[in-house]
Design an enzyme around this catalytic site. Structure first.
Site, PDB file in Angstrom:
ATOM      1  CG  ASN A   8      67.315  34.749  26.878  1.00  0.00           C
ATOM      2  OD1 ASN A   8      67.208  33.571  27.225  1.00  0.00           O
ATOM      3  ND2 ASN A   8      68.424  35.242  26.355  1.00  0.00           N
ATOM      4  CD  GLN A  10      62.570  33.354  31.554  1.00  0.00           C
ATOM      5  OE1 GLN A  10      62.035  32.301  31.874  1.00  0.00           O
ATOM      6  NE2 GLN A  10      63.669  33.389  30.808  1.00  0.00           N
ATOM      7  CG  HIS A  11      56.095  37.758  30.489  1.00  0.00           C
ATOM      8  ND1 HIS A  11      55.392  37.621  31.659  1.00  0.00           N
ATOM      9  CD2 HIS A  11      56.917  38.820  30.660  1.00  0.00           C
ATOM     10  CE1 HIS A  11      55.765  38.570  32.513  1.00  0.00           C
ATOM     11  NE2 HIS A  11      56.689  39.301  31.929  1.00  0.00           N
ATOM     12  CG  ASP A  68      59.006  40.654  16.141  1.00  0.00           C
ATOM     13  OD1 ASP A  68      58.896  40.844  17.372  1.00  0.00           O
ATOM     14  OD2 ASP A  68      59.293  41.578  15.346  1.00  0.00           O
ATOM     15  CB  THR A  69      54.060  39.238  18.835  1.00  0.00           C
ATOM     16  OG1 THR A  69      54.096  37.815  18.731  1.00  0.00           O
ATOM     17  CG2 THR A  69      52.622  39.673  19.064  1.00  0.00           C
ATOM     18  N   GLY A 149      52.520  42.711  28.264  1.00  0.00           N
ATOM     19  CA  GLY A 149      52.444  43.594  27.097  1.00  0.00           C
ATOM     20  C   GLY A 149      51.125  44.358  27.052  1.00  0.00           C
ATOM     21  CE  LYS A 171      47.864  36.045  25.892  1.00  0.00           C
ATOM     22  NZ  LYS A 171      49.058  36.600  26.523  1.00  0.00           N
ATOM     23  NE  ARG A 177      54.140  34.668  21.559  1.00  0.00           N
ATOM     24  CZ  ARG A 177      53.713  35.730  22.237  1.00  0.00           C
ATOM     25  NH1 ARG A 177      52.907  35.594  23.255  1.00  0.00           N
ATOM     26  NH2 ARG A 177      54.096  36.945  21.893  1.00  0.00           N
TER      27      ARG A 177
END
Length: 196
Positions: A8, A10-11, A68-69, A149, A171, A177
């Site tokens: 969830n 949003q970014h 997951d980052t 982040g 980016k 990602r």
């Protein structure tokens, strides 16, 4: 093709949809009516990604992926790593995390770091993993108004701008990602060709 992204955030959702373009319809947890929080209780990025993907797949039996980052800083023995999102404590803001990180790196010359994204995909009841890594360094102070982040303090190798100063397209091309998603989409392409 429809894919659920088990998040969830949003970014992240916006980034993933930009990367996917028109080839995939990316649904969020909200889109499918999943409103519970999925606690990230695993101690690895891969574990957390799989945890989230499985939670959605078990409930909805849809093709789903989750990520997951972590930001891994060499001088901090790979911290914050899996705890990147809550580095400054539960309920902390992006700014709190950045502040804590810069505090811990005060006076340290080695500022090498890398962003690592792990993606878990569940499709046709099988589980797959993809990884994306981008190397760089942590700057002395945050700058730039984009991203989220740790983007305002992460300068990728070979670039003059940090992630928060870059436009989204640049980016997404080089980010952790973006690289993990590229592998995911390449896999999906060959997967569909095989199942045709």
């Amino acid at each position: 093709m429809e894919l659920v992204f088990a998040s969830n955030n949003q970014h992240k959702l916006r980034e993933i949809r930009e990367i996917a373009g028109d080839n995939y319809q990316i649904l969020s947890l909200e889109d499918i009516g999943f409103h519970e929080e999925i606690d990230e209780t695993e101690l690895t990025l891969e574990g957390n990604a799989l945890l989230k993907a499985r939670a959605v797949h078990q409930r909805f039996n849809k093709n789903v992926f989750a990520d997951d980052t972590g930001l891994e800083v060499e001088a901090l023995d790979g911290r914050p790593g899996v705890f990147s999102a809550r580095y400054a404590g539960e309920g902390c803001s992006f700014e709190d995390n950045v502040k804590k990180l810069l505090q811990e790196l005060k006076g340290i010359e080695n500022r090498k770091a890398r962003f690592r994204t792990a993606i878990a995909l569940i499709i046709s009841d099988k589980e797959y993993f993809f990884e994306g890594i981008v190397n760089g360094m942590i700057t002395e102070a945050p700058s730039g108004g984009g991203g989220f982040g740790y983007d305002p303090v992460f300068l990728p190798d070979g670039y003059q701008q940090n992630f928060a100063e870059m436009d989204g397209e640049t980016k997404n091309k080089i980010s952790h990602r973006g690289r993990a998603m590229e592998k995911l989409f390449a896999f999906l392409k060959s997967f569909h060709n095989k199942t045709k």
